[in-house]
Design an enzyme around this catalytic site. Structure first.
Site, mmCIF file in Angstrom:
data_model
loop_
_atom_site.group_PDB
_atom_site.id
_atom_site.type_symbol
_atom_site.label_atom_id
_atom_site.label_comp_id
_atom_site.label_asym_id
_atom_site.label_seq_id
_atom_site.Cartn_x
_atom_site.Cartn_y
_atom_site.Cartn_z
ATOM 1 N N GLY C 148 34.895 38.620 40.836
ATOM 2 C CA GLY C 148 36.172 38.807 40.165
ATOM 3 C C GLY C 148 37.294 38.975 41.182
ATOM 4 N N CYS C 149 38.518 38.691 40.758
ATOM 5 C CA CYS C 149 39.646 38.717 41.688
ATOM 6 C C CYS C 149 39.896 40.128 42.209
ATOM 7 C CB CYS C 149 40.887 38.139 41.010
ATOM 8 S SG CYS C 149 41.248 38.799 39.375
ATOM 9 N N TYR C 150 39.991 41.098 41.300
ATOM 10 C CA TYR C 150 40.188 42.484 41.740
ATOM 11 C C TYR C 150 39.006 42.945 42.595
ATOM 12 C CZ TYR C 150 44.043 43.576 38.434
ATOM 13 O OH TYR C 150 45.230 43.642 37.754
ATOM 14 N N ALA C 151 37.797 42.584 42.167
ATOM 15 C CA ALA C 151 36.603 43.007 42.893
ATOM 16 C C ALA C 151 36.607 42.452 44.309
ATOM 17 C CB ALA C 151 35.349 42.560 42.146
ATOM 18 N N ALA C 153 39.242 41.729 46.214
ATOM 19 C CA ALA C 153 40.202 42.477 47.037
ATOM 20 C C ALA C 153 39.682 43.874 47.361
ATOM 21 C CB ALA C 153 41.551 42.557 46.312
#
Lengths: 345, 345, 345, 345
Positions: C148-151, C153
């Site tokens: 996932g994108c947040y994960a 980062a």
């Protein structure tokens, strides 16, 4: 080929770094900045970390000349006129992204740029670098005057129709809308976020310095003395220019015919894309790329023609077109180092 | 006075709530929404917590008529034509913010709104609510057709000059630029943030439904059959409309004369502000307020006139002008409930 | 190598087209979309004119399998779980950009994705495609669950410190800020320009589906059972994610030591850039590129550690990392097709 | 009552003009600016045309004292400390929007503001103008130190919980996100549109000058020595601050209990609105208004508390709270001149 950038710390300079860094035939050997010499470029632009970390150098003509085979000027107005000839005299071809060598007539330069041209004898030598229109002339140039951003968007839309006498040259109105990057990175009240965001502002109506270069070219192309009505608007975005152009048609002609005329005229270049009938381009559709997208519509009710022309002002309107011109001068494929798809969304 | 809003859950409706809530002479007694009846307005718009927390009601003509003395329609196109006459028949004056009662001719309505007008006999009764131009007629109206947002910005700039025959009515070109709120709150691809941000998009060139109302009024004012060239652009901001208007002058006249002409014409209203020579308004300068700001410049080189007209599309272009019309009908001060300074920055 | 994209009409799909189109070792042979099959992609995305103009196809497993050697799923949550195994069974490696194969435990999947996992037996086979951390495992994978994108980062910032036991795993707080493109192109009220512009909105506090994948990985890396406090905020920009991460240090350590620890850990990859002491990255500095930039600061006053991690959510947070994973699987240079400098400004 | 503004040409000053112009009990008699004295305010802010057109005056203590009964300082940091006492000595109550009189301890001032406090004896006299918390003390003050914008948002969220010992004062982490107007109107690189748009940037982690005022007040309220971890982020919007606050609960308590605690604590003021469970406020929901909106959620999984607090930094975070303080000092209704609904969208 070793290339250098004078004025590398502005937005056009930094975009040249992005494009030249990936260009297969060049090495960016030198970046120069009067105001920030001695500073690593990454201090001003941290996004270049691990990509290009050189230091900005002072402008020493001999030193620069010994380090580069090709030179870009990305300086503010009224700088390159004093420096560029020193380099062409040493056999180094130069592309000037500023407006100093665009106008043939030094009096017109003085009128619109509020300065005496100190090297007026070079004006006739300079080639106007509208790369998708004048590829042959550019191939043999030593001084290339890269067109203004608004002028690029407007002229690419107008030249094919003016040349074919399809529109009345007395009737041209150009409503320009630009993102803020065109104003550069120098801190100023008018480009603060708080002033630009949620705002649209008209500025310099009838007084913008891209007017004389548009009129010069349209006059040459048409044989008429062309004057244009041109207004500019700052809109809350970073990149992108749209010119909405109004003109009277000289004869009854359909939207489809006009699309065909554009397609013919720009047959030789991959960078002009004409939208199908009923579709109009938006600036985001060219973001980060060297395309100029055109849309055209004839208002059947009023008989008026409207053309929509969009570019990324930092690419096609400045550094991308400069790279395209470098490709032409060096006999490389015109899209070398410019095969970027638009970044969307 | 008890007022109600039909279509209260859109952006115009919600702006009416903001304005009416502080208006000294009215009580907002009823908010109606077909699609969201039964929902507290704060569920859709949490910013109204502790300000106005009523529930949206279904549209029941008798019930509504018993609860209000005055009615606003903030409905999408093609809704009010079916419902509004039921209320005026019961003696309740109505202001329609949609376009359903702006055009005199039902055939023109059908052409531009793609629908048969179901109550065409009311079209002649309706008064065009351009409040700073037609205050006398509005005072006696039962059906007020609140002008379109683009039409408001363009007509307030054009009427004084057209009436005085200062410009050629054959030459009018209007380049409109609008924030996104004008498109309403209905989810759609074209108004997504990812599509609008960092973008400018031309749309509906020559086909926008505000064209016929502009032409109808300009034809009336001038006595000529006026056609306008009108294009619209979506720019990345929420509120605000700018119309940049181009026209040929009929006689030699200075910028200063034009400013004076505007000042005279709008002497009676506080809502039109004309910028001094050399200054042009921007949309942020009217944000959240009922002002229309005008700037004008004669291009001495080309003799062309350019006018810049800005409004907040949600206030002067919709709900603010509607409140101004309500003030006129009821004989109140025209700026009652509208003394908001622009919110800047 | 012939590649295909299932779900090619969303923002991740379209970014894959941008990246794959320029990739030297692949041909984009097929684009599939359930909802828009039969439509030329240029009708939905005019910016692809003259770049990639194919038609979206329906999802027919056999037909797809016959046309591609490698497959990307850029589908919404809860789609790939039903379809992906059909392709790996036929020997076609798949990279899933959605969350369907990221969690080892089907019960956890059900809890956070509100759906039964229909192919739970494939969960253990799938490799978590955090490309800069697990290159070896990815090289041999047939099913790659792109993070996932947040994960992405958050984990790239946390893993090196958690692995070295430098921070307390009980103390991790992640404050995420995202541009709107992460929400996709489906029209919805919450992603309208009028709702997002001039706004910051917290959403799904403690409930975001990237929480379990972060906890799963941090638990594996640390050996502790890790729970994180995670909040997400929508901010008015299109691309970019910043995670500001707070944690207690386990021992006294300087900012400089932490920078060194990151540099060591990410020695093998060009995509992680650690800022020098005193400098913190911003999202624009990675715009359009596959970089993750990290900045770290120890608050001497309070002893607390703060890490700032930024990525372009559409590139490193989705399609760019997917291409990096494809490079790993095929033994190509990891930056092949990903040498894009950030687009600045 | 005759009021004046020192430092009227910044964003806080201009917002004071907006609010004071409509205030029923005051006349704005004087606007002062050191740097732009002699200039009509409309030249700097054309949106004030026809609203307030006075000239900015130089700062002459006797002249100012003779023209006003009440004074606002909207000056940059380190200015009011030198000038404000001259006015209170003459019996003119002053509200200082800058940080010069917020800290009790001159050493702490020196540490965070990098300047010696030249009138340290007035620090103990000054009352911290957190208007919704300290109304009684403010009523009797002659020097009111208007709180910082971030501090206002954070303290209004924290004080009720800290006072009731509901959270651990060792655990407070405040993640602040601000629009750009907080940085003022002075041209600077970091606030240019091209640098802020499509960007989120962390700045001054652990070093922001609002930290000591938050700690001073929380220490007073709790009796503990409180230190906070505070980070600030610039996001691409003009107005609005959100503080996302993380803390450990001291006891098991539900979200509902916390909402109730806030409602009780702020029973006396209309300006604090607490969202119902499951709903979190966004900055746009307070735009242009004096509200502080709070949302709270207990993460049942981790037991952690998260609070979201939003204000318009120019209103509640500066000029609106200053007007509220003026109302308190003069015994007027606290919402006099502040009854603005948020401008939405």
């Amino acid at each position: 080929m070793r290339v250098g950038i004078i004025g590398a710390n502005g937005y056009s300079g930094i975009e040249l770094i992005r494009l030249l860094h990936e260009h297969p035939h060049v090495t960016l050997n030198l970046i120069v900045s009067h105001s920030t010499s001695g500073t690593p470029i990454t201090e001003l632009y941290p996004h270049l970390q691990a990509i290009y970390e050189e230091q900005l150098e002072a402008l020493d003509v001999d030193k620069v000349a010994s380090q580069v085979d090709f030179l870009f000027f990305a300086t503010p107005a009224r700088v390159s006129k004093d420096w560029l000839p020193s380099f062409t005299q040493k056999g180094i071809p130069c592309i000037d992204i500023s407006g100093d060598f665009r106008l043939n007539n030094p009096d017109v330069y003085k009128q619109w740029y509020q300065a005496e041209h100190t090297n007026a004898e070079y004006l006739s030598e300079a080639v106007y670098g509208l790369a998708d229109v004048y590829p042959e002339a550019i191939k043999h140039a030593q001084v290339i005057a890269n067109p203004g951003c608004y002028a690029t968007a407007a002229l690419l839309a107008l030249i094919p129709l003016v040349e074919k006498k399809l529109i009345s040259t007395k009737s041209i109105i150009i409503d320009g809308k630009s993102g803020v990057s065109g104003a550069g990175r120098k801190p100023s009240l008018t480009t603060l976020f708080g002033e630009v965001n949620e705002n649209v502002k008209a500025y310099r109506l009838g007084k913008h310095q891209h007017i004389p270069e548009m009129e010069q070219i349209l006059t040459e192309v048409s044989g008429d003395t062309v004057q244009v009505t041109f207004s500019t608007h700052l809109i809350p975005m970073t990149r992108g220019i749209m010119c909405t152009i109004y003109a009277d048609l000289q004869e009854t002609i359909t939207t489809d015919d006009l699309i065909h005329a554009y397609d013919m005229y720009y047959d030789h270049t991959p960078f002009i894309r004409v939208r199908p009938e009923g579709s109009l381009p938006s600036t985001k559709e060219v973001y980060g790329s060297n395309y100029c997208d055109l849309g055209v519509t004839v208002d059947k009710r009023t008989g008026k023609l409207t053309i929509v022309s969009v570019i990324d002002n930092v690419v096609k309107g400045a550094s991308g077109q400069a790279v395209q011109n470098m490709n032409l001068v060096n006999g490389w494929d015109i899209d070398e180092g410019l095969k970027y798809s638009p970044v969307y969304p």
